[in-house]
Design an enzyme around this catalytic site. Structure first.
Site, PDB file in Angstrom:
ATOM      1  N   GLY A 145       5.291  23.457 -61.696  1.00  0.00           N
ATOM      2  CA  GLY A 145       6.397  22.511 -61.543  1.00  0.00           C
ATOM      3  C   GLY A 145       7.129  22.206 -62.835  1.00  0.00           C
ATOM      4  O   GLY A 145       7.936  21.283 -62.882  1.00  0.00           O
ATOM      5  N   ASP A 192      16.885  23.442 -62.693  1.00  0.00           N
ATOM      6  CA  ASP A 192      16.070  24.025 -63.767  1.00  0.00           C
ATOM      7  C   ASP A 192      16.932  24.806 -64.749  1.00  0.00           C
ATOM      8  O   ASP A 192      16.768  24.713 -65.971  1.00  0.00           O
ATOM      9  CB  ASP A 192      15.002  24.953 -63.168  1.00  0.00           C
ATOM     10  CG  ASP A 192      14.120  24.221 -62.167  1.00  0.00           C
ATOM     11  OD1 ASP A 192      14.230  22.986 -62.073  1.00  0.00           O
ATOM     12  OD2 ASP A 192      13.334  24.887 -61.475  1.00  0.00           O
TER      13      ASP A 192
END
Ligand code: ADP
Ligand code: NG1
Ligand code: MG
Length: 460
Positions: A145, A192
């Site tokens: 994660g 991200d």
């Protein structure tokens, strides 16, 4: 690339990073017999709040971390990409520059590199890309994660751009990487890749999408964010957990759009539905409660409501790895998304206004986020829930899973003067209980500060 969209910086390797880069340079020389021409560094990230909402169009609040993927690179004349990894668990890969294949059904480490590579070739219409000799060195905990996958994709893309003498702005390359990482099979959002390129040292960022924009967020003084890895790994591309959630959000959105008389085939994101209806997030939550039932929907029920066959549903709403899913939880997933989207804006407001109890308020939002991820989105797991509970018991003002979940890391907000005590407590209560975890404690439990974004390093 627009005038305002500057490319990632090119700079000299900072003194503090020299030992690692010297070793990497030696590895490169030993392997290829030449010096690397340059290095690219792309960081992982920790998301402070806003989980599983970027792919619904909603803003998120991450910061980059120190851990990263670095690639040492030099062009070659062999017409080949030769990619090796300093971690011997990942075997060397080589292919012709014009013959790349990304196998979604069996994602392997070098496929992430090829995602970034292919994205650049297509985006810049590069006809004769250079061959490359490459060595990759990664420190982002994998499948935890913290976005090791995107750090790798972004690093690959920037390496490809630079080696071919091209330039792309940070926003342009971040947007492109968000799309090309989907070649691996996950239908992710752009968080991200955005923070990987747009991060700045010392700053957490509110990341908004469409158009992509990152705004500084001032975190309160006197707190530190501590990451702890549950050591349960979850590979998002090799499983269907992630895409099932994306599809559940899509179906929830399409059923509500149909109920509201909209063209449901065109509206695939819960954020777009809210925008089209011109309603607040609170009203979107109310709409969810009134239109969707809490019990799971069978595929037949979804098809009946939308008035399509199973084959048509596959076209309008499903992904390759969700074709055989038989039931979908729509009410709870949409309730999570709309309430989590609201928590992000509440978090930002508290950071902007800094009331006297700011850190307690932020902690509460983080706890609420975890509860929602655990109970409504069902993207946690028992070990991670246990770890989050231990973090709260050990003095965190707030703690929650970060990243996609089903394992991986918790992020905890801890008063700065208790950090060492907190780390010792978690070390004893979580890591010391299991030799496999204990062996990984050094890279699994650490305090973090907002790091900088992707960069090209030259030796001199
Ligand atoms: P994350 O939460 O870390 O992004 P993902 O499941 O999305 O997890 O991606 C993890 C995958 O990324 C790994 O299985 C591996 O294929 C690839 N990866 C990440 N870091 C590295 C590395 N240092 N070397 C090789 N492959 C890596
Ligand atoms: P991780 O866990 O780092 O692979 C994923 C997605 C993000 C976001 C989060 C959940 C990709 C590349 N990353 O992150 O876009 O949806 O989960 O908030 O798909
Ligand atoms: Mg990932």
């Amino acid at each position: 690339m627009t005038m305002a969209d500057t490319p990632p910086p090119v700079s000299l390797i900072p003194q503090g990073k020299m030992p690692r880069f010297s070793t990497l340079k030696e590895t490169f020389v030993a392997k290829y017999g030449t010096y690397p021409e340059f290095f690219v560094r792309a960081p992982g990230r920790v998301n402070l709040i806003g989980e599983h909402i970027d792919y619904c169009g909603y803003s998120v609040l991450p910061m980059a971390i120190e851990q990263d993927i670095v690639i040492a690179a030099a062009a070659n004349d062999s017409g080949k990409i030769v990619l090796s990894n300093t971690d011997s668990n990942f075997s060397e890969y080589s292919c012709a520059t014009d013959n790349i294949e990304i196998d979604k059904s069996k994602p392997l480490w070098f496929h992430y590199f090829l995602c970034g590579y292919k994205g650049v070739l297509e985006h810049l219409s590069l006809k004769n890309p250079k061959g490359m000799n490459l060595v990759l060195d990664g420190t982002v905990p994998r499948s935890a994660g913290l976005s090791s996958s995107s750090a790798l994709v972004c690093c690959a893309a920037l390496t490809t751009v630079h080696i071919n003498g091209q330039q792309m702005g940070k926003v342009e390359i971040a947007d492109m990487c968000a799309l090309c990482e989907q070649y691996i099979g996950t239908i992710g959002g752009g968080m991200d890749q955005a923070i990987c390129f747009l991060a700045e040292a010392g700053k957490a960022k509110l990341v908004e999408f469409n158009p992509l924009k990152a705004t500084n967020v001032s975190l309160p003084q006197g707190v530190v964010f501590v990451i702890s890895n549950s050591c349960v790994e979850m590979n998002k591309a090799a499983t269907s957990h992630f895409n099932i959630r994306v599809v559940e959000c899509r179906l929830a959105c399409q059923i509500m759009a149909k109920e509201k008389g909209l063209n449901w085939r065109e509206i695939k994101k819960l954020g777009d539905l809210q925008k089209t209806l011109g309603i607040t997030l609170e009203d979107a939550i109310k709409l969810t409660q009134s239109v969707l039932h809490p019990e799971p929907y069978s595929k037949e029920e979804v098809c009946n409501i939308l008035g399509v066959s199973a084959e048509e549903l596959a076209q309008t709403s499903l992904s390759q790895n969700t074709l055989t899913v038989a039931s979908f939880k729509l009410h709870d997933r949409a309730t999570h998304v709309y309430s989590e989207a609201k928590r992000v804006w509440d978090f930002k407001k508290i950071c902007d206004e800094q009331p006297h109890n700011a850190s307690e308020m932020l902690g509460q939002l983080m706890n609420d986020s975890h509860t929602s991820c655990r109970d409504l989105y069902e993207c946690s797991c028992p070990d991670l829930d246990h770890l989050v509970d231990l973090c709260i018991q050990s003095g965190a003002l707030g703690s929650r899973l970060t990243g996609a979940g089903w394992g991986g890391c918790a992020v905890s907000m801890v008063p700065a003067d208790c950090v060492q005590e907190f780390i010792t407590a978690i070390q004893q209560k979580y890591y010391a209980k299991d030799p496999a975890r204990e062996a990984r404690v050094k890279e699994s439990l650490f305090a973090t500060v907002p790091g900088s974004g992707a960069v090209i390093y030259k030796w001199d």
